[in-house]
Design an enzyme around this catalytic site. Structure first.
Site, PDB file in Angstrom:
ATOM      1  N   PHE A 133       0.805  -1.246   0.122  1.00  0.00           N
ATOM      2  CA  PHE A 133      -0.113  -0.056   0.088  1.00  0.00           C
ATOM      3  C   PHE A 133       0.792   1.254   0.019  1.00  0.00           C
ATOM      4  O   PHE A 133       1.815   1.514   0.925  1.00  0.00           O
ATOM      5  CB  PHE A 133      -0.903   0.066   1.332  1.00  0.00           C
ATOM      6  CG  PHE A 133      -1.939   0.994   1.340  1.00  0.00           C
ATOM      7  CD1 PHE A 133      -3.027   1.125   0.624  1.00  0.00           C
ATOM      8  CD2 PHE A 133      -1.773   2.152   2.019  1.00  0.00           C
ATOM      9  CE1 PHE A 133      -3.860   1.966   0.721  1.00  0.00           C
ATOM     10  CE2 PHE A 133      -2.626   3.280   2.165  1.00  0.00           C
ATOM     11  CZ  PHE A 133      -3.690   3.166   1.373  1.00  0.00           C
ATOM     12  N   GLU A 137       4.991   9.590   1.182  1.00  0.00           N
ATOM     13  CA  GLU A 137       6.159  10.214   0.374  1.00  0.00           C
ATOM     14  C   GLU A 137       7.311  10.927   1.224  1.00  0.00           C
ATOM     15  O   GLU A 137       6.971  11.263   2.443  1.00  0.00           O
ATOM     16  CB  GLU A 137       5.550  11.095  -0.586  1.00  0.00           C
ATOM     17  CG  GLU A 137       4.481  10.561  -1.608  1.00  0.00           C
ATOM     18  CD  GLU A 137       4.104  11.308  -2.535  1.00  0.00           C
ATOM     19  OE1 GLU A 137       3.416  11.029  -3.515  1.00  0.00           O
ATOM     20  OE2 GLU A 137       4.568  12.677  -2.464  1.00  0.00           O
ATOM     21  N   THR A 168       5.936  -1.022   3.367  1.00  0.00           N
ATOM     22  CA  THR A 168       6.129  -2.552   3.978  1.00  0.00           C
ATOM     23  C   THR A 168       5.856  -3.244   2.761  1.00  0.00           C
ATOM     24  O   THR A 168       4.882  -3.032   2.039  1.00  0.00           O
ATOM     25  CB  THR A 168       5.056  -2.707   4.800  1.00  0.00           C
ATOM     26  OG1 THR A 168       5.366  -1.622   5.965  1.00  0.00           O
ATOM     27  CG2 THR A 168       4.963  -3.956   5.572  1.00  0.00           C
ATOM     28  N   ARG A 278      13.343 -16.350  37.951  1.00  0.00           N
ATOM     29  CA  ARG A 278      14.505 -15.805  38.370  1.00  0.00           C
ATOM     30  C   ARG A 278      14.275 -15.505  39.904  1.00  0.00           C
ATOM     31  O   ARG A 278      13.210 -15.253  40.437  1.00  0.00           O
ATOM     32  CB  ARG A 278      14.548 -14.427  37.741  1.00  0.00           C
ATOM     33  CG  ARG A 278      15.444 -13.479  38.465  1.00  0.00           C
ATOM     34  CD  ARG A 278      17.097 -13.845  37.805  1.00  0.00           C
ATOM     35  NE  ARG A 278      18.037 -12.671  38.318  1.00  0.00           N
ATOM     36  CZ  ARG A 278      19.293 -12.808  38.210  1.00  0.00           C
ATOM     37  NH1 ARG A 278      19.809 -14.001  37.544  1.00  0.00           N
ATOM     38  NH2 ARG A 278      19.903 -11.698  38.394  1.00  0.00           N
ATOM     39  N   GLU A 373       0.335   4.298   9.650  1.00  0.00           N
ATOM     40  CA  GLU A 373      -0.942   3.930   9.742  1.00  0.00           C
ATOM     41  C   GLU A 373      -1.758   5.245  10.628  1.00  0.00           C
ATOM     42  O   GLU A 373      -2.750   4.833  11.027  1.00  0.00           O
ATOM     43  CB  GLU A 373      -1.689   2.543   9.941  1.00  0.00           C
ATOM     44  CG  GLU A 373      -0.930   1.593   8.884  1.00  0.00           C
ATOM     45  CD  GLU A 373      -1.805   0.371   8.689  1.00  0.00           C
ATOM     46  OE1 GLU A 373      -3.260   0.370   8.992  1.00  0.00           O
ATOM     47  OE2 GLU A 373      -1.310  -0.771   8.170  1.00  0.00           O
TER      48      GLU A 373
END
Length: 389
Positions: A133, A137, A168, A278, A373
């Protein structure tokens, strides 16, 4: 198990047996097939070719697409359940999955012509190919109206020129949805979305970005020089491109919110397990109240994020207005992801700072969920506008 009980509180949203089966299938895939080698893929910034192929085979790349076009025909709730589980292990794979599902497949099925669906959607939904997609820019990230990429109308075709950044699946995709300006005088009403195939003359894949997180996903710039695009590859009517991009991104935010939720939940699960393994000052790390408080707050905020994500997904499935809910889910889940992963590193102490224990990778991966997004600032603008709409 504590985490299973926590997650099942989502039954307030009436998760069906099918939903729970999707969730378990995604969790098994993530643990069995994504976890081995995930650190190496991150270190080497190696695209997960085999893992993406398996996602296609298992139906994770076209989950919401109608079976008529090769998809799973599932609802958005199923999709976010799968996104969360995969993101708990490998956010690089989940962002590949998110772009293909939320942006490319959704956009084509919702607004593409029948010919476009038959030509492209059927292959994208099955994972035969993956998509990209292309909106951002060099000078137009959050300001999506300022498109410098142009699609000059040449009667029977468009001539595409410009550069897209931070894409992506930029190198691995076979099909790109490119947002470009056709009529600058009309501003956002003069923007179109074009389906652009790889390999066309003048279409060049630029450099791969060396990223802080989600390193195994391929993020590239794409360069277009006099690329000839048939008019048949325009999605919707002339000038529909900006509305297409914004509407598609609304749904995409639900996917990224689910990714952020998964990153946070994955870090939390590791921190909870580590706190019980731990020992410090003669007792389990978990027995220290300071650690208990951290884990309690993590669990609470993650559950709140989960409910926001489920709400947005449910509203979308019910064909109700989900714009504000999606923005809220992405805003909150991404903030929780950044905070929770940092806390997970803190709980691990020095071990949290080394790659072997995974949580440092989760912290690096979390940051991008506040940016792509729509940044957190953009989400606040969207939410504010919806408050008085």
């Amino acid at each position: 198990m504590a985490t299973a009980a926590l997650e099942l509180q989502g039954l307030n949203f009436n998760l069906s047996e099918e939903h729970l089966a999707v969730k378990e299938a995604a969790r098994s895939f993530a643990q069995d097939e994504l976890l081995p080698g995930v650190i190496d893929r991150d270190n080497e910034a190696k695209f997960p070719t085999e893992q993406v192929k398996r996602m296609g085979e298992l139906g994770f790349l076209g989950m919401m697409v109608s079976p008529e076009y090769g998809g799973g025909g599932m609802d958005t709730v199923s999709y976010v359940l799968a996104m969360e589980e995969i993101s708990k292990v490998d956010a690089s794979c989940s962002v590949i999955m998110s772009v293909n599902n939320s942006l490319v497949c959704y956009g084509l099925e919702a607004y593409g012509s029948e010919e476009q669906k038959q030509t492209y959607l059927t292959r994208l939904a099955t994972g035969e190919i993956i998509g990209a997609f292309c909106l951002s820019e060099p000078e137009a990230g959050s300001d999506a109206t300022s498109q410098s990429t142009t699609a000059e109308d040449k009667s029977d075709h468009y001539l595409l020129n410009g550069t897209k950044n931070w894409i992506t699946n930029g190198n691995s995709s076979s099909v790109c949805l490119v947002i470009a300006q056709t009529d600058r005088e009309k501003k956002h009403r003069g923007i179109n979305c074009l389906i652009v195939e790889k390999g066309l003359p003048g279409f060049v894949v630029g450099k791969k970005e060396d990223k802080m997180g989600i390193r195994a996903s391929d993020t590239h710039s794409l360069l277009f020089t006099d690329v000839k695009i048939p008019k048949a590859n325009r999605i919707g009517d002339d000038g529909f491109g900006f509305k297409f991009a914004m509407t598609t991104l609304n749904g995409g935010r639900i996917g990224i919110a689910a990714q952020a939720l998964g990153i946070a939940a994955g870090a939390y699960e590791l921190a909870l397990n580590y706190s019980q393994e731990r020992r410090s000052f003669g007792k389990q790390l978990f027995d220290h109240q300071a650690i208990q408080f951290k884990l309690a707050e993590m669990a609470t905020k993650i559950e709140a994020a989960r409910l926001l994500v489920y709400k947005a997904a449910r509203l979308k499935d019910e064909h109700k207005d989900y714009v504000q809910a999606a923005a809220m889910a992405k805003l909150f889940a991404s903030e929780v992801a950044m905070w929770a992963t940092t806390e997970a590193v803190q709980i691990h102490g020095g071990y949290g700072y080394v790659k072997e224990f995974h949580v440092e990778r989760f912290m690096r991966d979390a940051k991008i969920t506040q940016i792509y997004e729509g940044t957190s600032e953009i989400q606040k603008l969207v939410i504010a506008r919806e408050l008085i709409r």
